[in-house]
Design a protein around this motif. Structure first.
Motif, PDB file in Angstrom:
ATOM      1  N   ASP A 137      -0.525 -10.636  -4.333  1.00  0.00           N
ATOM      2  CA  ASP A 137       0.132 -11.701  -3.570  1.00  0.00           C
ATOM      3  C   ASP A 137       0.775 -11.205  -2.280  1.00  0.00           C
ATOM      4  N   GLY A 138       0.563  -9.926  -1.956  1.00  0.00           N
ATOM      5  CA  GLY A 138       1.063  -9.374  -0.706  1.00  0.00           C
ATOM      6  C   GLY A 138       2.391  -8.653  -0.788  1.00  0.00           C
ATOM      7  N   ARG A 139       3.110  -8.801  -1.886  1.00  0.00           N
ATOM      8  CA  ARG A 139       4.384  -8.101  -2.009  1.00  0.00           C
ATOM      9  C   ARG A 139       4.169  -6.589  -2.088  1.00  0.00           C
ATOM     10  N   ARG A 140       5.142  -5.862  -1.560  1.00  0.00           N
ATOM     11  CA  ARG A 140       5.078  -4.406  -1.569  1.00  0.00           C
ATOM     12  C   ARG A 140       6.274  -3.835  -2.320  1.00  0.00           C
ATOM     13  N   THR A 170       0.914  -2.286  -3.129  1.00  0.00           N
ATOM     14  CA  THR A 170       0.848  -3.664  -2.683  1.00  0.00           C
ATOM     15  C   THR A 170       0.213  -4.510  -3.770  1.00  0.00           C
TER      16      THR A 170
END
Length: 411
Positions: free
Chosen positions: A97-100, A94
């Motif tokens: 910025d929260g993207r996975r 992760t």
């Protein structure tokens, strides 16, 4: 061999970039994602304390690849990007910025960071550490002719910065807690060579000294030592070692002990995750000990080794530790592993005062490590002596007229 997810590399330094390159060279045609926290694309660090500070090296020459290489080789490079968590069960990382991103195989190459000095005033402008290109730019701008520079720590980085600063005309004082520079690494006899070298070039040493405080309003103006001495300082460079960036591995529950614990294939305690570069505390199959090597050559070679492991190739990473330094007219290479307490004698070949010599750290006649100073094209024979694991005739080892190659396998 691989699933639907890409091979992910966390850490866009030399090890990570070389791993990506090797994956392509070895025929991997799947997706590669490379994450780096710095704004710059991957670069090599040795010039930061050498040619870039001296302004004898072009800045663009330090990058591992041309800017177009990553797109041309279908490597998805994300700079200025921090990976915050690693979920081994879901096989995901992760980002801040929260993207996975999912992964099929993962390489941790997060490197290390410069240690800070926890004293008052450490936050002041002009108190710097040298680890990144941005750090190098700031230091280079400050080591002008006549500037007062204080360097905390007489290790390799501290001495290289001192040499660059003196060469460019700055007044340099080095503060060190030990009695000599590099004392723990080299021992008194060899450490004295480096002390004399820097004194001959106008460096002032404060041995057995500790920093009590950095003084100044917004910018540093002086360094207060524990004994009350005040050193004027327009720039302070703190060079007191580095710490491996193990936070991501620790959060994920990987085995960590002075770095991420890996086997001789550079695989971690998770069979889908590898580690390389400064971060990896690896079992060395030749030395039969765990070693974590913080130098350029390890990043250069361990990244490709880890990449081959990720591809299922047979890997046994047994490169001998190697590093080099350039200080004024002294050029040096060191090969092997001889930590304090591991050797019983240092054998010198040549005259220390002559500027050209070799030194060997030995235990019961076996060569553990060798250092060549202004003597070139000998790292191969030195490596052979170390790899042989056999005792040598130490008198012949000290004799410059005896070829090193002739000593391999002879007692």
């Amino acid at each position: 061999m691989t699933g639907q997810h890409p091979f992910v590399i966390v850490g866009a330094g030399l090890a990570g970039a070389r791993a990506a390159q090797t994956l392509r060279e070895e025929g991997f045609d799947g997706k590669i994602v490379l994450f780096g926290e710095e704004a710059e694309r991957p670069y090599e660090r040795p010039a930061l304390s050498k040619g870039l500070l001296l302004r004898t090296t072009e800045r663009d020459s330090v990058f591992v690849h041309d800017a177009s290489w990553y797109e041309e080789h279908d490597v998805d490079l994300h700079t200025d990007t921090r990976v915050t968590t690693l979920d081994r069960q879901a096989r995901q990382v992760t980002l801040a910025d929260g993207r996975r991103f999912g992964y099929d195989r993962l390489l941790l190459a997060t490197g290390s960071r410069a240690r800070s000095l926890p004293v008052p005033g450490a936050h002041l402008d002009g108190v710097l550490r040298l680890r990144t290109l941005a750090d190098c730019d700031r230091i280079s701008d400050a080591i002008v002719d006549g500037a007062s520079v204080v360097i905390v720590g007489a290790g390799w980085i501290g001495l290289e910065v001192a040499a660059a600063a003196r060469t460019r005309g700055a007044a340099v004082t080095v503060v060190e807690t030990a009695d000599l520079p590099l004392q723990r690494v080299l021992g008194d006899q060899l450490a004295t060579v480096f002390a004399d070298l820097h004194r001959d070039h106008g460096v002032t040493f404060r041995f057995g000294a500790q920093v009590h405080e950095f003084r100044g309003s917004n910018r540093v103006s002086a360094v207060l030592l524990a004994d009350g001495t005040v050193l004027p300082a327009e720039l302070v460079v703190v060079g007191v070692g580095v710490l491996p960036n193990t936070e991501l591995a620790e959060q994920a529950g990987l085995a960590v002990d002075n770095g991420v614990v890996v086997d001789h294939t550079l695989r971690t305690s998770d069979p889908r995750i590898w580690a390389a570069g400064d971060l990896a505390n690896a079992h060395h199959p030749l030395l039969n000990v765990r070693v974590r090597v913080e130098h350029w050559a390890n990043a250069l070679h361990s990244g490709p080794a880890a990449a081959r492991g990720m591809l299922g190739r047979t890997v046994s990473y047994d490169r001998l530790p190697y590093f080099y330094t350039d200080q004024y007219e002294l050029g040096m290479e060191y090969t092997g592993h001889a930590p304090p307490g591991s050797y019983d004698r240092i054998v010198v070949r040549g005259e220390l005062s002559g500027g050209e010599f070799m030194a060997f750290w030995t235990a019961q006649g076996r060569v553990l490590a060798g250092m060549n100073v202004n003597v070139w094209d000998v790292t191969g024979p030195i490596g052979q002596l170390i790899r042989s694991r056999q005792p040598v005739d130490l008198d012949r080892l000290a004799d410059p007229t005896v070829a090193l190659e002739s000593l391999v396998g002879r007692g």
